[in-house]
Enzyme design. Structure first.
Site, PDB file in Angstrom:
ATOM      1  N   GLY A 197     -35.749 -26.074  -5.535  1.00  0.00           N
ATOM      2  CA  GLY A 197     -35.226 -25.161  -6.559  1.00  0.00           C
ATOM      3  C   GLY A 197     -33.861 -24.620  -6.182  1.00  0.00           C
ATOM      4  N   SER A 198     -33.029 -25.494  -5.565  1.00  0.00           N
ATOM      5  CA  SER A 198     -31.743 -25.000  -5.038  1.00  0.00           C
ATOM      6  C   SER A 198     -30.569 -25.222  -5.989  1.00  0.00           C
ATOM      7  CB  SER A 198     -31.450 -25.618  -3.666  1.00  0.00           C
ATOM      8  OG  SER A 198     -31.705 -26.998  -3.675  1.00  0.00           O
ATOM      9  N   ARG A 203     -29.904 -23.370  -8.450  1.00  0.00           N
ATOM     10  CA  ARG A 203     -29.357 -22.060  -8.836  1.00  0.00           C
ATOM     11  C   ARG A 203     -30.118 -20.937  -8.113  1.00  0.00           C
ATOM     12  NH1 ARG A 203     -31.959 -20.939 -14.909  1.00  0.00           N
ATOM     13  NH2 ARG A 203     -33.916 -20.135 -14.101  1.00  0.00           N
ATOM     14  N   ASN A 205     -38.869 -22.852  -2.117  1.00  0.00           N
ATOM     15  CA  ASN A 205     -38.311 -21.745  -2.908  1.00  0.00           C
ATOM     16  C   ASN A 205     -38.601 -21.870  -4.408  1.00  0.00           C
ATOM     17  OD1 ASN A 205     -36.041 -19.660  -3.676  1.00  0.00           O
ATOM     18  ND2 ASN A 205     -35.502 -21.572  -4.720  1.00  0.00           N
ATOM     19  N   TYR A 254     -48.981 -15.329 -11.277  1.00  0.00           N
ATOM     20  CA  TYR A 254     -47.872 -15.279 -10.307  1.00  0.00           C
ATOM     21  C   TYR A 254     -48.310 -14.619  -8.986  1.00  0.00           C
ATOM     22  CZ  TYR A 254     -43.022 -14.489  -8.716  1.00  0.00           C
ATOM     23  OH  TYR A 254     -41.841 -14.477  -8.007  1.00  0.00           O
ATOM     24  N   SER A 255     -48.978 -13.448  -9.083  1.00  0.00           N
ATOM     25  CA  SER A 255     -49.430 -12.761  -7.861  1.00  0.00           C
ATOM     26  C   SER A 255     -50.406 -13.630  -7.079  1.00  0.00           C
ATOM     27  CB  SER A 255     -50.116 -11.433  -8.204  1.00  0.00           C
ATOM     28  OG  SER A 255     -49.181 -10.503  -8.696  1.00  0.00           O
ATOM     29  N   LYS A 290     -48.484 -16.394  -5.312  1.00  0.00           N
ATOM     30  CA  LYS A 290     -47.671 -15.924  -4.182  1.00  0.00           C
ATOM     31  C   LYS A 290     -48.543 -15.443  -3.019  1.00  0.00           C
ATOM     32  CE  LYS A 290     -43.579 -16.733  -5.933  1.00  0.00           C
ATOM     33  NZ  LYS A 290     -42.707 -17.765  -5.343  1.00  0.00           N
TER      34      LYS A 290
HETATM   35  N1  LIG Z   1     -35.709 -13.085  -8.594  1.00  0.00           N
HETATM   36  C1  LIG Z   1     -36.617 -12.265  -8.088  1.00  0.00           C
HETATM   37  O1  LIG Z   1     -36.611 -11.039  -8.311  1.00  0.00           O
HETATM   38  C2  LIG Z   1     -37.701 -12.807  -7.200  1.00  0.00           C
HETATM   39  C3  LIG Z   1     -38.582 -11.897  -6.596  1.00  0.00           C
HETATM   40  C4  LIG Z   1     -39.579 -12.363  -5.777  1.00  0.00           C
HETATM   41  C5  LIG Z   1     -39.701 -13.719  -5.546  1.00  0.00           C
HETATM   42  N2  LIG Z   1     -38.850 -14.592  -6.146  1.00  0.00           N
HETATM   43  C6  LIG Z   1     -39.058 -16.023  -5.885  1.00  0.00           C
HETATM   44  O2  LIG Z   1     -37.851 -16.608  -5.419  1.00  0.00           O
HETATM   45  C7  LIG Z   1     -37.795 -17.975  -5.821  1.00  0.00           C
HETATM   46  C8  LIG Z   1     -36.471 -18.248  -6.540  1.00  0.00           C
HETATM   47  O3  LIG Z   1     -36.388 -17.391  -7.663  1.00  0.00           O
HETATM   48  P1  LIG Z   1     -35.074 -17.256  -8.567  1.00  0.00           P
HETATM   49  O4  LIG Z   1     -35.071 -15.877  -9.099  1.00  0.00           O
HETATM   50  O5  LIG Z   1     -33.894 -17.776  -7.847  1.00  0.00           O
HETATM   51  O6  LIG Z   1     -35.492 -18.245  -9.772  1.00  0.00           O
HETATM   52  P2  LIG Z   1     -34.610 -19.179 -10.708  1.00  0.00           P
HETATM   53  O7  LIG Z   1     -35.440 -19.406 -11.934  1.00  0.00           O
HETATM   54  O8  LIG Z   1     -33.233 -18.637 -10.879  1.00  0.00           O
HETATM   55  O9  LIG Z   1     -34.524 -20.531  -9.873  1.00  0.00           O
HETATM   56  C9  LIG Z   1     -35.668 -21.314  -9.626  1.00  0.00           C
HETATM   57  C10 LIG Z   1     -35.258 -22.780  -9.495  1.00  0.00           C
HETATM   58  O10 LIG Z   1     -36.469 -23.547  -9.315  1.00  0.00           O
HETATM   59  C11 LIG Z   1     -36.390 -24.714 -10.115  1.00  0.00           C
HETATM   60  N3  LIG Z   1     -37.730 -25.207 -10.453  1.00  0.00           N
HETATM   61  C12 LIG Z   1     -38.635 -24.645 -11.307  1.00  0.00           C
HETATM   62  N4  LIG Z   1     -39.713 -25.425 -11.410  1.00  0.00           N
HETATM   63  C13 LIG Z   1     -39.502 -26.511 -10.615  1.00  0.00           C
HETATM   64  C14 LIG Z   1     -40.254 -27.676 -10.319  1.00  0.00           C
HETATM   65  N5  LIG Z   1     -41.442 -27.890 -10.878  1.00  0.00           N
HETATM   66  N6  LIG Z   1     -39.749 -28.581  -9.461  1.00  0.00           N
HETATM   67  C15 LIG Z   1     -38.521 -28.378  -8.908  1.00  0.00           C
HETATM   68  N7  LIG Z   1     -37.753 -27.289  -9.156  1.00  0.00           N
HETATM   69  C16 LIG Z   1     -38.242 -26.378 -10.013  1.00  0.00           C
HETATM   70  C17 LIG Z   1     -35.624 -24.263 -11.364  1.00  0.00           C
HETATM   71  O11 LIG Z   1     -35.072 -25.367 -12.063  1.00  0.00           O
HETATM   72  C18 LIG Z   1     -34.574 -23.324 -10.769  1.00  0.00           C
HETATM   73  O12 LIG Z   1     -33.377 -23.999 -10.442  1.00  0.00           O
HETATM   74  C19 LIG Z   1     -39.039 -18.206  -6.706  1.00  0.00           C
HETATM   75  O13 LIG Z   1     -40.075 -18.767  -5.933  1.00  0.00           O
HETATM   76  C20 LIG Z   1     -39.415 -16.803  -7.136  1.00  0.00           C
HETATM   77  O14 LIG Z   1     -40.783 -16.704  -7.455  1.00  0.00           O
HETATM   78  C21 LIG Z   1     -37.849 -14.174  -6.969  1.00  0.00           C
END
Ligand SMILES: NC(=O)c1ccc[n+]([C@@H]2O[C@H](COP(=O)([O-])OP(=O)(O)OC[C@H]3O[C@@H](n4cnc5c(N)ncnc54)[C@H](O)[C@@H]3O)[C@@H](O)[C@H]2O)c1
Length: 253
Positions: free
Chosen positions: A15-16, A18, A93, A159-160, A163
């Site tokens: 998921g890198s 973005r 991620n 989600y919870s 995680k």
């Molecule tokens: N943003 C927050 O506040 C927050 C808080 C706690 C945890 N997180 C966790 O951090 C991580 C990143 O979150 P973010 O806010 O950058 O999210 P985001 O949506 O901006 O980025 C997630 C990326 O994962 C990719 N992705 C989604 N499904 C996929 C799949 N099946 N296969 C491959 N890639 C896939 C998406 O295309 C995207 O580029 C996630 O695991 C999220 O649960 C985020």
């Protein structure tokens, strides 16, 4: 120029394309690690890979992969083995949100979130361990969980649970592969400003900000710097731990 303690290492962040994942890939690249930019979105993935290669002078490859599909994960593993021959860092991620009250939650909403956030990390870890166990100088896995997995968040049964499950996976992997030189930890972000949270209603975002003792939303760098530390020499005796990076949001819970 920053020193490059991860020079010649190879890192894969799922998921890198973005968000937090991209920031993690950038921070690891800034320390010299070559990057596998892996995401389900092909164009964003290619763009990110090209920009990181140019900016940090590292080798990058863009791999389109849906981490919930075992064949695609296997194909990604084969491509990394062919292109780099090794892997030192895996950051699980990629994640998705599909909030709903438990009573209204559709089975598809449950399945999607559990599939991406937990099964995806399992499939990736299983496939990449073959390379990680052989990596010279040892290797690291960092799983991006969430404070939601520690405290339980209303509206986030799926989600919870995913995680919290990822924390379990972290501890098991740490125990099973510590002797093989693989150190495994989880990072639990609180509320971080990204596209994912930007999609939440403004009122919810305001509530979230208010719940942070440090009085601000996290920035992607707040998370990626901690992940980079966990991948560094200085973290060489840390495994099986869960680190909250949440501005104090879940303190005492
Ligand atoms: N943003 C927050 O506040 C927050 C808080 C706690 C945890 N997180 C966790 O951090 C991580 C990143 O979150 P973010 O806010 O950058 O999210 P985001 O949506 O901006 O980025 C997630 C990326 O994962 C990719 N992705 C989604 N499904 C996929 C799949 N099946 N296969 C491959 N890639 C896939 C998406 O295309 C995207 O580029 C996630 O695991 C999220 O649960 C985020």
């Amino acid at each position: 120029m920053e020193s490059r303690p991860l020079e010649n290492k190879v890192a894969l962040v799922t998921g890198s394309a973005r968000g937090i994942g991209r920031s993690i890939a950038e921070d690891l690249a800034s320390w010299g690690a070559n990057q596998v930019i892996l995401d389900v979105r092909l164009e964003d993935c290619q763009k990110t890979a090209a920009e990181i290669a140019e900016k940090y002078k590292v080798k990058t490859i863009a791999v389109q992969c849906n981490i919930t599909v075992k064949e695609q994960v296997e194909a990604a593993q084969e491509k990394i083995a062919k292109d780099f021959g090794t892997l030192h860092i895996l950051v699980n991620n990629a994640g998705v949100l599909k909030d709903n009250l438990l009573i209204r939650m559709k089975e598809e909403e449950w399945d999607l979130v559990l599939d991406v956030n937990l099964k995806g990390a399992f499939l990736m870890t299983q496939a990449m361990l073959r390379l990680l166990m052989k990596a010279e100088g040892g290797s690291r896995i960092v799983n991006i969980s969430s404070v939601s997995g520690i405290v339980g968040q209303a509206g986030q049964a799926n989600y919870s649970s995913s995680k919290a499950g990822l924390i379990g996976l972290t501890k098991v992997t740490a125990r099973e592969y510590g002797a093989r030189g693989v150190l495994v930890n989880a990072v639990c972000p609180g509320y971080v400003q990204t596209d994912m949270t930007g999609a939440l209603p403004e009122k919810v975002q305001e509530e979230l900000r208010k719940s942070v003792p440090l009085g601000r939303a996290g920035q992607v760098k707040d998370i990626s710097r901690v992940v980079r530390f966990l991948c560094s020499e200085d973290a060489g005796f840390i495994t099986g731990t869960v680190i909250r990076v949440d501005g104090g949001m879940a303190t005492g819970m």
